[in-house]
Design a protein around this motif. Structure first.
Motif, mmCIF file in Angstrom:
data_model
loop_
_atom_site.group_PDB
_atom_site.id
_atom_site.type_symbol
_atom_site.label_atom_id
_atom_site.label_comp_id
_atom_site.label_asym_id
_atom_site.label_seq_id
_atom_site.Cartn_x
_atom_site.Cartn_y
_atom_site.Cartn_z
ATOM 1 N N GLU A 109 0.578 -1.180 0.360
ATOM 2 C CA GLU A 109 -0.594 0.043 -0.373
ATOM 3 C C GLU A 109 0.793 0.962 -0.013
ATOM 4 O O GLU A 109 0.393 2.692 -0.315
ATOM 5 N N ARG A 110 1.774 1.374 0.770
ATOM 6 C CA ARG A 110 2.816 2.790 0.612
ATOM 7 C C ARG A 110 4.318 2.574 -0.219
ATOM 8 O O ARG A 110 5.085 3.464 -0.129
ATOM 9 N N GLY A 111 4.029 1.497 -1.147
ATOM 10 C CA GLY A 111 5.258 1.585 -1.556
ATOM 11 C C GLY A 111 4.750 2.315 -2.944
ATOM 12 O O GLY A 111 3.039 2.460 -3.626
ATOM 13 N N GLU A 112 5.888 2.648 -3.816
ATOM 14 C CA GLU A 112 5.605 3.525 -5.167
ATOM 15 C C GLU A 112 5.136 2.606 -6.581
ATOM 16 O O GLU A 112 6.211 1.608 -6.938
ATOM 17 N N PRO A 113 3.603 2.600 -6.857
ATOM 18 C CA PRO A 113 3.575 1.953 -8.238
ATOM 19 C C PRO A 113 4.247 1.439 -9.370
ATOM 20 O O PRO A 113 4.555 0.569 -10.467
ATOM 21 N N GLY A 114 5.088 2.520 -9.649
ATOM 22 C CA GLY A 114 6.220 2.255 -10.836
ATOM 23 C C GLY A 114 7.552 1.811 -10.878
ATOM 24 O O GLY A 114 8.184 0.637 -11.495
ATOM 25 N N TYR A 115 7.654 0.536 -9.476
ATOM 26 C CA TYR A 115 8.561 0.964 -9.090
ATOM 27 C C TYR A 115 8.601 -0.906 -10.053
ATOM 28 O O TYR A 115 9.489 -1.848 -10.361
ATOM 29 N N ALA A 116 7.043 -1.581 -9.867
ATOM 30 C CA ALA A 116 6.873 -2.445 -10.714
ATOM 31 C C ALA A 116 7.010 -2.642 -11.877
ATOM 32 O O ALA A 116 6.927 -3.944 -12.360
ATOM 33 N N VAL A 189 9.714 -8.384 4.806
ATOM 34 C CA VAL A 189 10.282 -7.011 5.140
ATOM 35 C C VAL A 189 9.948 -6.297 4.532
ATOM 36 O O VAL A 189 9.609 -6.540 3.072
ATOM 37 N N GLY A 190 9.378 -5.596 5.001
ATOM 38 C CA GLY A 190 8.796 -4.236 4.431
ATOM 39 C C GLY A 190 10.037 -3.353 3.720
ATOM 40 O O GLY A 190 10.683 -3.547 3.245
ATOM 41 N N PRO A 191 8.381 -2.166 2.498
ATOM 42 C CA PRO A 191 9.118 -1.238 1.910
ATOM 43 C C PRO A 191 9.324 0.018 2.116
ATOM 44 O O PRO A 191 9.534 -0.495 4.039
ATOM 45 N N GLU A 192 10.353 0.701 1.649
ATOM 46 C CA GLU A 192 11.075 2.037 2.208
ATOM 47 C C GLU A 192 10.024 2.680 3.525
ATOM 48 O O GLU A 192 10.670 2.820 4.162
ATOM 49 N N ARG A 193 8.743 3.013 3.269
ATOM 50 C CA ARG A 193 7.993 3.475 4.243
ATOM 51 C C ARG A 193 7.423 2.484 4.711
ATOM 52 O O ARG A 193 6.177 3.096 6.064
ATOM 53 N N GLY A 194 7.584 1.724 4.966
ATOM 54 C CA GLY A 194 6.994 0.344 6.078
ATOM 55 C C GLY A 194 5.580 -0.017 5.626
ATOM 56 O O GLY A 194 4.588 0.402 4.490
ATOM 57 N N TRP A 195 5.412 -0.872 6.519
ATOM 58 C CA TRP A 195 4.031 -1.658 6.339
ATOM 59 C C TRP A 195 3.032 -0.835 6.954
ATOM 60 O O TRP A 195 3.031 -0.138 7.507
ATOM 61 N N SER A 196 1.382 -0.743 6.365
ATOM 62 C CA SER A 196 0.910 -0.057 6.622
ATOM 63 C C SER A 196 0.086 -0.888 7.999
ATOM 64 O O SER A 196 0.118 -2.547 7.359
ATOM 65 N N PRO A 197 -1.175 0.069 8.802
ATOM 66 C CA PRO A 197 -1.428 -0.855 9.870
ATOM 67 C C PRO A 197 -2.511 -2.267 8.857
ATOM 68 O O PRO A 197 -2.853 -3.302 9.435
#
Length: 238
Positions: A109-116, A189-197
């Protein structure tokens, strides 16, 4: 690279001089006709390759293989929130070198969609980084790599691992080095901005324990290497 890997289909054919492996053989290893070097078949046997002939545009090689490869002994599956491409490149190489059964890069949820949709994933570049990691580690074994799941759909598939650990700096009651670890480990391991609730709740429902590695906030690639090293040490693999 400490071993040079070949696909089985490549073995009967000369190795073009434009191939990075040929340049490594000639310029780094400084091999010439009659010389040998360590070689392996991807997910197969290891052995020795001999430079038979240097043609104008290719190297002619012969191979002599050792016994059948040992069964895979790695017991860790890595789940990683899709990071930026430059981070993913490092993780692909380092996690392969350290030894994992599989790596799953998931949309979060907090990841950047463009990375994929970066060139890393839309071409075979990701596979070349896996090969580089295996060649560095002197192994022929490659992990399974996926990058199309979101976290929920992946957790519906990966259900067989005994110890489930999720790194989280904010809601982790235990240090990674303190928890009991079974033979098989699923490490998230979560993304750079961490896991969402919502993602934390999904992980809890799937039986994950939240763990941390101290007060310092690490880069994703550093956290992956540190966590895999700790887990492998606890499993007696180091």
């Amino acid at each position: 690279m400490n071993i040079i890997l070949f696909d089985p289909d490549e073995l009967p054919r000369p190795l073009p001089l434009t191939d990075p492996r040929a340049r490594h053989i000639l310029e780094v290893l400084r091999r010439r006709p009659g010389d040998t070097f360590d070689a392996g078949i991807i997910n197969g046997r290891r052995g020795k390759a001999t430079v038979v002939e240097m043609q104008d545009d290719a190297l002619v090689l012969s191979f002599e293989w050792a016994g059948e490869p040992r069964s895979a002994v790695d017991h860790i599956v890595l789940i990683l929130g899709m990071p930026r491409p430059q981070t993913a490149r490092k993780v692909l190489e380092e996690a392969t070198a350290l030894g994992v059964i599989a790596m799953h890069f998931v949309k979060t949820e907090r990841g950047e969609p463009g990375y994929a949709t970066s060139r890393l994933w839309t071409t075979d570049e990701w596979y070349r980084h896996v090969i580089d990691g295996a060649q560095q580690a002197f192994t022929t074994r490659l992990p399974v790599v996926t990058f199309t799941h979101d976290l929920r759909s992946l957790l519906d598939v990966e259900v067989k691992y005994g110890t489930r650990l999720a790194l989280d700096n904010y809601e982790s009651p235990h240090r990674l080095g303190e928890v009991e670890i079974a033979t098989l480990v699923l490490l998230a391991v979560g993304p750079e901005r961490g896991w969402s609730p919502q993602e934390r709740e999904l992980l809890r429902e799937a039986g994950f324990q939240f763990v941390h590695m101290g007060e310092r906030v690490l880069r994703v690639e550093t956290a992956v290497v540190a966590a895999l090293t700790l887990v492998r040490s606890r499993l007696g693999l180091m």
